[in-house]
Design a protein around this motif. Structure first.
Motif, PDB file in Angstrom:
ATOM      1  N   UNK A   1       0.796  -1.458   0.415  1.00  0.00           N
ATOM      2  CA  UNK A   1       0.120   0.028  -0.199  1.00  0.00           C
ATOM      3  C   UNK A   1       0.937   1.749   0.089  1.00  0.00           C
ATOM      4  N   UNK A   2       0.173   2.183  -0.369  1.00  0.00           N
ATOM      5  CA  UNK A   2       1.188   4.139   0.065  1.00  0.00           C
ATOM      6  C   UNK A   2       1.568   4.303  -0.864  1.00  0.00           C
ATOM      7  N   UNK A   3       3.017   5.071  -1.373  1.00  0.00           N
ATOM      8  CA  UNK A   3       3.187   5.047  -2.317  1.00  0.00           C
ATOM      9  C   UNK A   3       3.415   4.510  -3.332  1.00  0.00           C
ATOM     10  N   UNK A   4       2.902   4.253  -4.576  1.00  0.00           N
ATOM     11  CA  UNK A   4       2.400   3.718  -5.774  1.00  0.00           C
ATOM     12  C   UNK A   4       3.976   3.536  -6.514  1.00  0.00           C
ATOM     13  N   UNK A   5       5.244   3.924  -6.473  1.00  0.00           N
ATOM     14  CA  UNK A   5       6.695   3.845  -7.055  1.00  0.00           C
ATOM     15  C   UNK A   5       7.060   3.156  -5.766  1.00  0.00           C
ATOM     16  N   UNK A   6       7.993   1.642  -5.973  1.00  0.00           N
ATOM     17  CA  UNK A   6       7.822   1.112  -5.392  1.00  0.00           C
ATOM     18  C   UNK A   6       9.231   0.754  -5.104  1.00  0.00           C
ATOM     19  N   UNK A   7      11.167   0.709  -4.686  1.00  0.00           N
ATOM     20  CA  UNK A   7      12.080   0.654  -4.850  1.00  0.00           C
ATOM     21  C   UNK A   7      12.654  -0.310  -4.346  1.00  0.00           C
ATOM     22  N   UNK A   8      13.096  -1.692  -5.121  1.00  0.00           N
ATOM     23  CA  UNK A   8      13.959  -2.459  -4.516  1.00  0.00           C
ATOM     24  C   UNK A   8      15.414  -3.226  -4.891  1.00  0.00           C
ATOM     25  N   UNK A   9      15.895  -4.086  -5.036  1.00  0.00           N
ATOM     26  CA  UNK A   9      16.684  -4.663  -5.119  1.00  0.00           C
ATOM     27  C   UNK A   9      17.660  -3.659  -6.179  1.00  0.00           C
ATOM     28  N   UNK A  10      18.565  -4.350  -6.062  1.00  0.00           N
ATOM     29  CA  UNK A  10      20.246  -4.353  -7.479  1.00  0.00           C
ATOM     30  C   UNK A  10      18.883  -3.352  -8.909  1.00  0.00           C
ATOM     31  N   UNK A  11      19.060  -1.838  -7.693  1.00  0.00           N
ATOM     32  CA  UNK A  11      18.320  -0.845  -8.877  1.00  0.00           C
ATOM     33  C   UNK A  11      17.209  -1.031  -9.679  1.00  0.00           C
ATOM     34  N   UNK A  12      15.683  -1.992  -9.228  1.00  0.00           N
ATOM     35  CA  UNK A  12      14.901  -2.245  -9.931  1.00  0.00           C
ATOM     36  C   UNK A  12      13.669  -1.206  -8.916  1.00  0.00           C
ATOM     37  N   UNK A  13      12.973  -0.529  -9.579  1.00  0.00           N
ATOM     38  CA  UNK A  13      11.255  -0.153  -9.423  1.00  0.00           C
ATOM     39  C   UNK A  13      10.771  -0.779 -10.200  1.00  0.00           C
ATOM     40  N   UNK A  14       9.632  -0.185  -8.846  1.00  0.00           N
ATOM     41  CA  UNK A  14       7.962  -0.759 -10.481  1.00  0.00           C
ATOM     42  C   UNK A  14       7.457   0.299  -9.618  1.00  0.00           C
ATOM     43  N   UNK A  15       6.665   0.321 -10.109  1.00  0.00           N
ATOM     44  CA  UNK A  15       4.799   1.403 -10.324  1.00  0.00           C
ATOM     45  C   UNK A  15       3.402   0.741 -10.563  1.00  0.00           C
ATOM     46  N   UNK A  16       2.924   0.979  -9.008  1.00  0.00           N
ATOM     47  CA  UNK A  16       1.222   0.581  -9.414  1.00  0.00           C
ATOM     48  C   UNK A  16       0.671   1.064  -9.984  1.00  0.00           C
ATOM     49  N   UNK A  17      -0.435   0.970 -10.427  1.00  0.00           N
ATOM     50  CA  UNK A  17      -1.221   1.566 -11.628  1.00  0.00           C
ATOM     51  C   UNK A  17      -2.773   1.407 -11.449  1.00  0.00           C
ATOM     52  N   UNK A  18      -2.995   2.026 -10.274  1.00  0.00           N
ATOM     53  CA  UNK A  18      -4.052   0.829 -10.268  1.00  0.00           C
ATOM     54  C   UNK A  18      -5.849   0.902 -11.537  1.00  0.00           C
ATOM     55  N   UNK A  19      -5.570   1.665 -11.934  1.00  0.00           N
ATOM     56  CA  UNK A  19      -6.007   2.666 -13.076  1.00  0.00           C
ATOM     57  C   UNK A  19      -5.868   1.633 -14.287  1.00  0.00           C
TER      58      UNK A  19
END
Lengths: 113, 111
Positions: free
Chosen positions: A52-70
């Motif tokens: 939940x919360x911030x829709x841009x998530x940072x991960x390991x190894x320089x990866x990120x993901x963006x949650x888009x509900x729409x």
């Protein structure tokens, strides 16, 4: 039925180029979302998660993901791919934290020099 | 770090044999899962357990059973192995809202 779809079976990216792996989910409500990576002959390693919360998530190894509900999407991104990123990537979801995951069928990433 | 250990990385068995795949986790996790992974199909849930002596069927339980006599150990049993059970088997564990941690997998071949 609940499902996770990874539209791309195989992607090839040049080393140093940017990467985006697509993931769409079909759930009645916003699920918990995950990206895992699997190197050949190995188990799955968690890259990142969204609860939940911030829709841009940072991960390991320089990866990120963006949650888009729409768009019911949770796409994985990396600005500059390294040869060591070649692996299989799985998107997964669950409706209730701690319960069994539903996985997409995976996307194999190849990195060309 | 959480450690999920699967007893064998590679296993070769014959059709009709009873096969045991063992999984042990060292973090006192309540939840444990067995998946099988096949090319083009991703990971599919076979069985899972949320507590000792508790088990629930997943999406593809046919031909399999499980045992969880101790919290740290979750065993997958192929009652009478068949060639269509040749696959990669992955065990995972979790606790509360934390993500699942996976073992390195057992690549099982049934001849």
């Amino acid at each position: 039925a609940q499902s996770v779809t990874q539209p791309d079976i195989h992607i090839t990216v040049s080393e140093g180029a940017s990467l985006e792996l697509r993931c769409n989910y079909s759930y009645g409500a916003t699920p918990y979302l995950f990206w895992y990576v699997q190197s050949p002959g190995q188990g799955l390693q968690l890259l990142l998660k969204y609860f939940s919360g911030d829709t841009l998530v940072q991960g390991i190894k320089g990866f990120e993901a963006e949650f888009k509900r729409s768009q019911s999407s949770f796409n994985l991104r990396k600005p500059s791919v390294h040869w060591s990123d070649a692996a299989e990537y799985f998107c997964a979801a669950t409706y209730q934290a701690g319960t069994a995951l539903i996985f997409g069928k995976g996307t194999t990433l190849s990195v060309s020099s | 770090d959480v450690k999920v250990t699967q007893s064998s990385r590679y296993l070769v068995k014959r059709t009709g044999e009873k096969v045991f795949l063992e999984c042990v986790q060292d973090m006192d996790h309540e939840n444990m899962f067995w998946y099988r992974q096949d090319p083009g199909l991703g990971l599919r849930l076979i069985y899972f357990s949320y507590d000792v002596k508790m088990k629930e069927k997943g999406d593809i339980p046919e031909g399999y059973s499980v045992s969880r006599e101790k919290k740290e150990r979750f065993s997958l049993i192929l009652e009478s192995a068949s060639t269509n059970q040749t696959s990669m088997y992955l065990c995972a564990s979790s606790s509360g809202e934390a993500p699942q941690h996976f073992g390195d997998g057992t690549r099982l071949s049934i001849l």
